[in-house]
Design an enzyme around this catalytic site. Structure first.
Site, PDB file in Angstrom:
ATOM      1  N   CYS A  86       0.851  -1.195   0.000  1.00  0.00           N
ATOM      2  CA  CYS A  86       0.000   0.000   0.000  1.00  0.00           C
ATOM      3  C   CYS A  86       0.884   1.243   0.000  1.00  0.00           C
ATOM      4  O   CYS A  86       1.778   1.376   0.839  1.00  0.00           O
ATOM      5  CB  CYS A  86      -0.886  -0.033   1.241  1.00  0.00           C
ATOM      6  SG  CYS A  86      -1.624   1.552   1.672  1.00  0.00           S
ATOM      7  N   GLU A  87       0.637   2.149  -0.926  1.00  0.00           N
ATOM      8  CA  GLU A  87       1.487   3.337  -1.027  1.00  0.00           C
ATOM      9  C   GLU A  87       1.231   4.346   0.085  1.00  0.00           C
ATOM     10  O   GLU A  87       2.022   5.271   0.284  1.00  0.00           O
ATOM     11  CB  GLU A  87       1.308   4.010  -2.384  1.00  0.00           C
ATOM     12  CG  GLU A  87      -0.021   4.662  -2.615  1.00  0.00           C
ATOM     13  CD  GLU A  87      -0.113   5.326  -3.989  1.00  0.00           C
ATOM     14  OE1 GLU A  87      -0.788   6.362  -4.075  1.00  0.00           O
ATOM     15  OE2 GLU A  87       0.483   4.810  -4.961  1.00  0.00           O
ATOM     16  N   HIS A  88       0.157   4.161   0.839  1.00  0.00           N
ATOM     17  CA  HIS A  88      -0.163   5.125   1.900  1.00  0.00           C
ATOM     18  C   HIS A  88       0.562   4.817   3.208  1.00  0.00           C
ATOM     19  O   HIS A  88       0.883   5.741   3.961  1.00  0.00           O
ATOM     20  CB  HIS A  88      -1.679   5.155   2.143  1.00  0.00           C
ATOM     21  CG  HIS A  88      -2.451   5.556   0.937  1.00  0.00           C
ATOM     22  ND1 HIS A  88      -3.639   4.957   0.569  1.00  0.00           N
ATOM     23  CD2 HIS A  88      -2.194   6.493  -0.013  1.00  0.00           C
ATOM     24  CE1 HIS A  88      -4.089   5.519  -0.541  1.00  0.00           C
ATOM     25  NE2 HIS A  88      -3.226   6.443  -0.918  1.00  0.00           N
ATOM     26  N   HIS A  89       0.783   3.523   3.494  1.00  0.00           N
ATOM     27  CA  HIS A  89       1.404   3.158   4.766  1.00  0.00           C
ATOM     28  C   HIS A  89       2.594   2.207   4.603  1.00  0.00           C
ATOM     29  O   HIS A  89       3.205   1.810   5.588  1.00  0.00           O
ATOM     30  CB  HIS A  89       0.366   2.492   5.689  1.00  0.00           C
ATOM     31  CG  HIS A  89      -0.810   3.361   5.994  1.00  0.00           C
ATOM     32  ND1 HIS A  89      -1.995   3.271   5.284  1.00  0.00           N
ATOM     33  CD2 HIS A  89      -0.972   4.354   6.902  1.00  0.00           C
ATOM     34  CE1 HIS A  89      -2.846   4.172   5.758  1.00  0.00           C
ATOM     35  NE2 HIS A  89      -2.261   4.838   6.728  1.00  0.00           N
ATOM     36  N   GLN A 127      -4.958  -0.549  -4.885  1.00  0.00           N
ATOM     37  CA  GLN A 127      -5.520  -1.697  -5.602  1.00  0.00           C
ATOM     38  C   GLN A 127      -6.312  -1.269  -6.834  1.00  0.00           C
ATOM     39  O   GLN A 127      -6.288  -1.945  -7.867  1.00  0.00           O
ATOM     40  CB  GLN A 127      -6.393  -2.509  -4.648  1.00  0.00           C
ATOM     41  CG  GLN A 127      -6.955  -3.787  -5.251  1.00  0.00           C
ATOM     42  CD  GLN A 127      -7.760  -4.584  -4.246  1.00  0.00           C
ATOM     43  OE1 GLN A 127      -7.448  -4.580  -3.053  1.00  0.00           O
ATOM     44  NE2 GLN A 127      -8.801  -5.251  -4.704  1.00  0.00           N
ATOM     45  N   HIS A 155      -6.037  -5.854   3.185  1.00  0.00           N
ATOM     46  CA  HIS A 155      -5.057  -4.798   3.368  1.00  0.00           C
ATOM     47  C   HIS A 155      -4.640  -4.715   4.834  1.00  0.00           C
ATOM     48  O   HIS A 155      -5.475  -4.465   5.704  1.00  0.00           O
ATOM     49  CB  HIS A 155      -5.647  -3.464   2.917  1.00  0.00           C
ATOM     50  CG  HIS A 155      -5.865  -3.383   1.439  1.00  0.00           C
ATOM     51  ND1 HIS A 155      -5.184  -2.487   0.638  1.00  0.00           N
ATOM     52  CD2 HIS A 155      -6.672  -4.091   0.604  1.00  0.00           C
ATOM     53  CE1 HIS A 155      -5.566  -2.638  -0.626  1.00  0.00           C
ATOM     54  NE2 HIS A 155      -6.477  -3.603  -0.667  1.00  0.00           N
ATOM     55  N   CYS A 157      -3.011  -2.448   6.229  1.00  0.00           N
ATOM     56  CA  CYS A 157      -3.190  -1.105   6.777  1.00  0.00           C
ATOM     57  C   CYS A 157      -4.574  -0.949   7.393  1.00  0.00           C
ATOM     58  O   CYS A 157      -4.794  -0.067   8.225  1.00  0.00           O
ATOM     59  CB  CYS A 157      -2.953  -0.048   5.711  1.00  0.00           C
ATOM     60  SG  CYS A 157      -4.041  -0.174   4.287  1.00  0.00           S
TER      61      CYS A 157
END
Length: 198
Positions: A86-89, A127, A155, A157
């Site tokens: 995941c690019e956010h976390h 995703q 996920h 996250c």
């Protein structure tokens, strides 16, 4: 981005090992203790593998494994295991991809479809975007009458932090060509990926 003779993508940007050492210190750990001595090196190696999709070349992966064939029946590779970040976390998400296409006088070697999935999974991702990238790449290299991609993933996250929901799954889809315009074709694909699902 491509590798050059001066080193890998990570070596050219910064020394990832040094950055991991800084993270260990920032969270209150001692990077010099026995269990962590080689952690920066291992993390660098892991991230180079997990983000290898940035330097992958779809056309080299397909490598002429496209064959003339008059068949127009649907081709489906189901339950392709998929792991991404995941690019956010920077936490993993994982699950299965189902990829189908309708040939237009050409078919692709079936092992190439999971390899295409890996190209886009092995990047920092969301995703939704990854699902579309897989579909668009197959349309580009094969020029079929249509492509369908469905991804189901969990996920970390969402499971390990935040709302901490352990059984939630995210479904995403990309329907192109006949899968988008023909409801019968789309429903056939969806029925096939549901058959035998657990």
């Amino acid at each position: 981005m491509r590798q050059n003779e001066k080193g890998s993508l990570f070596e050219r940007r910064f020394d990832l090992e040094e950055e991991v050492t800084k993270i260990l210190k920032a969270i209150g750990e001692n990077p010099s203790r026995e269990g962590l001595l080689d952690t920066p090196k291992r993390v660098k190696k892991a991230y180079e593998f997990l983000t290898s999709g940035y330097t992958a070349d779809i056309h080299k992966i397909v490598n002429n494994a496209i064959f003339e064939e008059e068949s127009r029946g649907m081709v489906l590779v189901r339950d392709i295991e998929m792991y991404s970040l995941c690019e956010h976390h920077l936490l993993p998400f994982f699950g299965k991809a189902h990829v189908g296409y309708i040939p237009n006088k050409k078919i692709i070697g079936i092992s190439k479809i999971p390899r295409i999935v890996d190209v886009f999974a092995r990047r920092l991702q969301v995703q939704e975007r990854m699902t579309e990238q897989i579909g668009n790449a197959l349309m580009e290299v094969l020029e079929p009458l249509g492509v369908a991609v469905v991804v189901k993933a969990k996920h970390l996250c969402m499971m390990m932090r935040g709302v901490e929901k352990q059984n939630s799954e995210l479904f995403t889809s990309c329907m192109l060509g006949e899968f988008k315009t023909n409801m019968v074709t789309r429903n056939e694909f969806l029925d096939l990926i549901r058959t035998g699902s657990t």
